[in-house]
Design a protein around this motif. Structure first.
Motif, PDB file in Angstrom:
ATOM      1  N   LYS A 128      36.220  58.275  51.036  1.00  0.00           N
ATOM      2  CA  LYS A 128      37.028  57.109  50.731  1.00  0.00           C
ATOM      3  C   LYS A 128      37.213  56.807  49.328  1.00  0.00           C
ATOM      4  O   LYS A 128      36.642  57.271  48.198  1.00  0.00           O
ATOM      5  N   PHE A 129      38.475  56.225  49.004  1.00  0.00           N
ATOM      6  CA  PHE A 129      39.093  55.984  47.847  1.00  0.00           C
ATOM      7  C   PHE A 129      39.143  54.466  47.798  1.00  0.00           C
ATOM      8  O   PHE A 129      39.790  54.021  48.693  1.00  0.00           O
ATOM      9  N   PHE A 130      38.558  53.805  46.783  1.00  0.00           N
ATOM     10  CA  PHE A 130      38.889  52.251  46.728  1.00  0.00           C
ATOM     11  C   PHE A 130      39.514  52.266  45.390  1.00  0.00           C
ATOM     12  O   PHE A 130      39.359  52.691  44.330  1.00  0.00           O
ATOM     13  N   TYR A 131      40.524  51.255  45.540  1.00  0.00           N
ATOM     14  CA  TYR A 131      41.616  50.913  44.516  1.00  0.00           C
ATOM     15  C   TYR A 131      41.401  49.637  44.129  1.00  0.00           C
ATOM     16  O   TYR A 131      42.292  48.863  44.991  1.00  0.00           O
ATOM     17  N   PHE A 132      41.063  49.133  42.866  1.00  0.00           N
ATOM     18  CA  PHE A 132      41.220  47.862  42.375  1.00  0.00           C
ATOM     19  C   PHE A 132      42.174  47.644  41.177  1.00  0.00           C
ATOM     20  O   PHE A 132      41.895  48.471  40.110  1.00  0.00           O
ATOM     21  N   ILE A 133      42.988  46.843  41.117  1.00  0.00           N
ATOM     22  CA  ILE A 133      43.916  46.398  39.986  1.00  0.00           C
ATOM     23  C   ILE A 133      43.902  45.038  39.828  1.00  0.00           C
ATOM     24  O   ILE A 133      43.927  44.053  40.492  1.00  0.00           O
ATOM     25  N   ASN A 134      43.791  44.757  38.435  1.00  0.00           N
ATOM     26  CA  ASN A 134      43.552  43.439  37.974  1.00  0.00           C
ATOM     27  C   ASN A 134      44.899  42.599  37.978  1.00  0.00           C
ATOM     28  O   ASN A 134      45.105  41.359  38.547  1.00  0.00           O
ATOM     29  N   ASN A 135      45.996  43.269  37.349  1.00  0.00           N
ATOM     30  CA  ASN A 135      47.192  42.758  36.851  1.00  0.00           C
ATOM     31  C   ASN A 135      48.231  43.613  37.766  1.00  0.00           C
ATOM     32  O   ASN A 135      48.637  44.556  37.142  1.00  0.00           O
ATOM     33  N   LEU A 136      48.555  43.123  38.893  1.00  0.00           N
ATOM     34  CA  LEU A 136      49.695  44.144  39.815  1.00  0.00           C
ATOM     35  C   LEU A 136      50.608  43.418  39.559  1.00  0.00           C
ATOM     36  O   LEU A 136      51.165  42.368  39.959  1.00  0.00           O
ATOM     37  N   HIS A 137      51.984  44.142  38.922  1.00  0.00           N
ATOM     38  CA  HIS A 137      53.212  43.488  38.476  1.00  0.00           C
ATOM     39  C   HIS A 137      54.474  44.110  38.879  1.00  0.00           C
ATOM     40  O   HIS A 137      54.584  45.545  39.185  1.00  0.00           O
ATOM     41  N   ILE A 138      55.360  43.351  39.006  1.00  0.00           N
ATOM     42  CA  ILE A 138      57.103  43.988  39.078  1.00  0.00           C
ATOM     43  C   ILE A 138      57.787  43.479  37.709  1.00  0.00           C
ATOM     44  O   ILE A 138      57.713  42.215  37.631  1.00  0.00           O
ATOM     45  N   TYR A 139      58.322  44.246  37.192  1.00  0.00           N
ATOM     46  CA  TYR A 139      58.957  43.983  35.897  1.00  0.00           C
ATOM     47  C   TYR A 139      60.213  43.029  36.211  1.00  0.00           C
ATOM     48  O   TYR A 139      60.864  43.050  37.531  1.00  0.00           O
ATOM     49  N   ASP A 140      60.766  42.048  35.219  1.00  0.00           N
ATOM     50  CA  ASP A 140      61.826  41.190  35.691  1.00  0.00           C
ATOM     51  C   ASP A 140      63.178  42.039  35.814  1.00  0.00           C
ATOM     52  O   ASP A 140      64.365  41.444  36.070  1.00  0.00           O
ATOM     53  N   ASN A 141      63.314  43.187  35.496  1.00  0.00           N
ATOM     54  CA  ASN A 141      64.388  44.098  35.656  1.00  0.00           C
ATOM     55  C   ASN A 141      64.361  45.073  36.867  1.00  0.00           C
ATOM     56  O   ASN A 141      65.127  45.982  36.926  1.00  0.00           O
ATOM     57  N   GLN A 142      63.277  44.764  37.735  1.00  0.00           N
ATOM     58  CA  GLN A 142      63.010  45.600  38.886  1.00  0.00           C
ATOM     59  C   GLN A 142      63.060  45.216  40.278  1.00  0.00           C
ATOM     60  O   GLN A 142      62.804  45.777  41.263  1.00  0.00           O
ATOM     61  N   PHE A 143      63.846  43.681  40.484  1.00  0.00           N
ATOM     62  CA  PHE A 143      63.602  42.933  41.442  1.00  0.00           C
ATOM     63  C   PHE A 143      64.636  43.769  42.638  1.00  0.00           C
ATOM     64  O   PHE A 143      64.255  43.700  43.857  1.00  0.00           O
ATOM     65  N   GLU A 144      65.781  43.994  41.955  1.00  0.00           N
ATOM     66  CA  GLU A 144      66.668  44.955  43.068  1.00  0.00           C
ATOM     67  C   GLU A 144      65.981  46.153  43.635  1.00  0.00           C
ATOM     68  O   GLU A 144      65.972  46.089  44.869  1.00  0.00           O
ATOM     69  N   GLN A 145      65.384  46.811  42.803  1.00  0.00           N
ATOM     70  CA  GLN A 145      64.582  48.013  43.537  1.00  0.00           C
ATOM     71  C   GLN A 145      63.497  47.505  44.519  1.00  0.00           C
ATOM     72  O   GLN A 145      63.208  48.077  45.522  1.00  0.00           O
ATOM     73  N   ALA A 146      62.804  46.462  44.192  1.00  0.00           N
ATOM     74  CA  ALA A 146      61.962  45.837  45.146  1.00  0.00           C
ATOM     75  C   ALA A 146      62.459  45.677  46.299  1.00  0.00           C
ATOM     76  O   ALA A 146      62.051  45.848  47.274  1.00  0.00           O
TER      77      ALA A 146
END
Ligand SMILES: Nc1nc(=O)c2c([nH]1)NC[C@@H]1CN(c3ccc(C(=O)N[C@@H](CCC(=O)O)C(=O)O)cc3)CN21
Ligand SMILES: O=c1ccn([C@H]2C[C@H](O)[C@@H](COP(=O)(O)O)O2)c(=O)[nH]1
Length: 278
Positions: free
Chosen positions: A209-227
């Motif tokens: 198994k692979f467990f993946y923890f991220i504390n601050n998961l973000h989308i930059y304010d110039n990436q909303f179109e790609q999101a």
């Protein structure tokens, strides 16, 4: 769609709906403006690699080979030298974070070398696979103070074995303090699965198994179109899987980028473009 695609879309939607904006973030875009991001804290995912889960999205092409090469640069070459990353491996994407001497500072591979982290990890697993102290920790305060350079993002991983019938499985946890999700989420996850596979091969074990923890998961304010573009896409139903095509017992340091083979990977195109926060 694969589980990784579903999780990716859920994370994007969750950040857009429930995320908060950073204020006065550190990075800058190429035009000098502050790169703020919308983020959530405390993201966790679990992938059962032994049952065909794999943490790669098919919603856009991910630079899999580059990610593996970057990983080998850190854990086999144990280098922080961008000439090695660029000339030996042809991976160019770290150049914007070079410090004066052409390295990324006393970070990542330099930390692995200084503290003999892989030597210690292999020795611990060899002596007693059931020891519960198999930790890679790149967050070494003395190293961070030694030079300039970006602070490690994927900074800790931990390994434990589990016997099921005749097989021993190696499970892994990756802990990351900060993640530019659209750019590097799957690069980071799959490169640490590649490391888990290398460690497992070295001892003749399977990956579990692979467990993946991220504390601050973000989308930059110039990436909303790609999101939003990613949200509109449907991934493939085929399950991509990474194989490490070497015999059991192959030494950790003898594994090469070309030994990794990605199967059933047919990501949706066109590729998206990003103006990175530096
Ligand atoms: N803002 C930011 N995001 C990151 O992901 C990141 C940093 N900074 N700083 C250090 C490293 C450098 N990393 C990077 C940098 C660029 C790409 C990049 O350009 N990726 C392209 C394709 C790359 C290729 O094909 O070689 C992409 O489409 O993902 C990926 C990871 C990950 N890290
Ligand atoms: O392996 C990596 C390296 C970097 N990142 C991203 C995460 C952040 O967007 C930036 C680092 O900025 P900080 O201000 O130091 O958090 O780089 C990543 O996702 N994965």
């Amino acid at each position: 769609m694969t589980r990784a695609d579903e999780l990716f879309k859920q994370n994007i939607q969750n950040i857009l709906d429930n995320g908060v904006m950073s204020e006065n973030a550190r990075p800058r875009y190429k035009n000098g403006e502050t790169a703020n991001s919308k983020y959530v804290t405390g993201s966790f995912a679990e992938y059962d690699l032994a049952n065909g889960d794999f943490p790669i999205t098919t919603l856009r092409p991910i630079a899999i080979k580059s990610a593996i090469k970057e990983l080998l640069w850190i854990y086999q070459d144990q280098s922080n030298d961008l000439d090695v990353l660029e000339n030996k491996y042809g991976v160019k994407y770290w150049r914007d974070w070079a410090i004066d001497d052409g390295t990324i500072g006393q970070r990542y591979g330099a930390t692995v070398r200084k503290h003999n982290i892989i030597g210690n990890l292999l020795e611990g697993l060899a002596k007693n696979p059931w020891n519960r102290r198999n930790i890679i920790n790149l967050w070494q305060y003395d190293d961070l103070a030694e030079t300039a350079g970006l602070m490690p993002c994927a900074f800790q991983s931990m390994y434990d074995v589990r016997r099921v019938g005749d097989e021993i499985y190696l499970d892994a946890t990756l802990i990351q303090r900060s993640n530019d999700m659209l750019v590097a989420h799957h690069i980071n996850a799959m490169q640490y699965v590649a490391l888990q596979m290398m460690l497992a091969k070295h001892f003749g074990w399977k990956v579990g198994k692979f467990f993946y923890f991220i504390n601050n998961l973000h989308i930059y304010d110039n990436q909303f179109e790609q999101a939003n573009e990613l949200l509109s896409r449907e991934g493939t139903d085929e399950k991509p899987i990474l194989k490490l095509d070497v015999p059991d017992g192959t030494n950790f340091f003898d594994i090469k980028p070309e030994d990794f083979v990605m199967e059933n990977y047919h990501p949706v195109k066109p590729q998206l473009k990003f103006d990175l926060a530096i």
